[in-house]
Design an enzyme around this catalytic site. Structure first.
Site, PDB file in Angstrom:
ATOM      1  N   LYS A  95       0.947  -1.070   0.039  1.00  8.64           N
ATOM      2  CA  LYS A  95      -0.018   0.124  -0.117  1.00  8.64           C
ATOM      3  C   LYS A  95       1.078   1.208  -0.080  1.00  8.64           C
ATOM      4  CE  LYS A  95      -3.412   2.537   2.049  1.00  8.64           C
ATOM      5  NZ  LYS A  95      -4.122   3.013   3.564  1.00  8.64           N
ATOM      6  N   GLY A 156      -8.519   9.014   9.661  1.00  4.90           N
ATOM      7  CA  GLY A 156      -9.294   8.947  11.174  1.00  4.90           C
ATOM      8  C   GLY A 156      -9.957  10.233  11.587  1.00  4.90           C
ATOM      9  N   ALA A 182      -9.969   5.621   4.365  1.00  9.29           N
ATOM     10  CA  ALA A 182      -9.621   6.795   5.028  1.00  9.29           C
ATOM     11  C   ALA A 182     -11.102   7.368   5.346  1.00  9.29           C
ATOM     12  CB  ALA A 182      -8.833   7.573   4.845  1.00  9.29           C
ATOM     13  N   GLY A 183     -11.179   7.880   6.702  1.00  3.99           N
ATOM     14  CA  GLY A 183     -12.362   8.454   7.089  1.00  3.99           C
ATOM     15  C   GLY A 183     -13.642   7.985   7.320  1.00  3.99           C
ATOM     16  N   ASN A 204      -9.812   1.182   9.650  1.00  6.93           N
ATOM     17  CA  ASN A 204      -8.956   1.012  11.099  1.00  6.93           C
ATOM     18  C   ASN A 204      -9.316   1.677  12.174  1.00  6.93           C
ATOM     19  OD1 ASN A 204      -5.253   1.282  11.339  1.00  6.93           O
ATOM     20  ND2 ASN A 204      -6.784   0.712  12.645  1.00  6.93           N
ATOM     21  N   THR A 205      -9.348   2.845  12.305  1.00  8.39           N
ATOM     22  CA  THR A 205      -9.512   3.566  13.371  1.00  8.39           C
ATOM     23  C   THR A 205     -10.678   3.539  13.943  1.00  8.39           C
ATOM     24  OG1 THR A 205      -7.838   5.280  12.714  1.00  8.39           O
ATOM     25  CG2 THR A 205      -9.298   5.881  14.590  1.00  8.39           C
TER      26      THR A 205
END
Length: 253
Positions: A95, A156, A182-183, A204-205
């Site tokens: 990645k 995040g 993301a986001g 992820n987050t």
């Protein structure tokens, strides 16, 4: 079935590994998510270490390890990280992240394209993290990247898909898988991306810092399945006027 490069995957959910409270919870969250592709920041692991680290939670017979160049500020730094990881046995899937901006972690389009050109020529399977830029996405496809990974909103931030129109164009024009990255802060965000026609999402987050990461991983897995099924069935376009779901027979007159 999701096909990337020469591999096929049942799951359309990629899972990141940062911020989990323990390796045990990470391991259980991976199982609950059904994910088959797992990202790991190259700056956070030592592939030669015998100590308990994040790699101990990832069964590499079960999951495809996708090292990422998080923290690289230039193409040269990203390429150097990729080469070191490959030499240490991390494989050739990567990645690609080039994020010189420390506040919003937005990817550098010029350095990302330059790094992708170098790494593809060296035989890497490159999955680049990018702004939702349809022109850049096509350029990356042309140089041979395996996917494009446009951001929904800053990493995040939990803002969801703030780049919907641009991602829609990327999906329409792309001949390689589009992974929204993301986001994404809620399962509904993941479902929205899949309903749009994205091939996969990376989370992820939102999972790692939730009160119950294992249960949240399962929630995202279900959302991805629901969103993909809705896309495959076909969603109706919004209408301005009402349309009765029951016949208007006049029996109340």
């Amino acid at each position: 079935m999701l096909k990337i490069a020469d591999k096929s995957f049942k799951s359309r959910l990629f899972l990141g590994t940062g911020k989990f409270p323990s390796n045990d919870i990470l391991r259980k969250s991976l199982a609950a998510s059904g994910a088959e592709i797992v990202t790991v920041a190259l700056r956070r692991v030592d592939f030669n270490s015998q100590n308990e680290d994040i790699l101990a939670a990832i069964d590499r017979e079960k999951y495809l390890l996708l090292p990422n160049t998080s923290g690289a500020r230039t193409a040269d730094e990203a390429v150097r990280l990729a080469r070191l990881a490959k030499a240490a046995g991390a494989g050739n899937w990567l990645k690609l992240e080039v994020t010189p901006d420390p506040n919003y972690l937005l990817p550098d389009p010029i350095e990302t394209l330059r790094a992708a050109e170098i790494l593809v020529k060296e035989g890497f399977v490159v999955l680049p993290y990018i702004n939702a830029d349809p022109i850049l996405a096509k350029r990356l496809e042309e140089v041979g990247t395996a996917t494009v990974m446009p951001l929904g909103s800053p990493i995040g931030s939990h803002q969801g898909i703030k780049t919907k129109e641009a991602i829609g164009i990327i999906i329409e024009q792309s001949n390689i898988p589009v992974v929204v990255d993301a986001g994404l802060g809620a399962p509904s965000h993941a479902a929205e991306a899949m309903e749009m026609g994205a091939d996969a999402v990376l989370v992820n987050t939102a999972i790692a810092i939730s009160k119950d990461p294992v249960a949240m991983a399962e929630a995202f897995a279900l959302a991805v399945l629901a969103g993909r099924k809705a896309y495959e069935i076909g969603l109706k376009s919004p209408q301005k006027q009402a349309s009765a779901s029951s016949p208007l027979t006049g029996f109340l007159r």
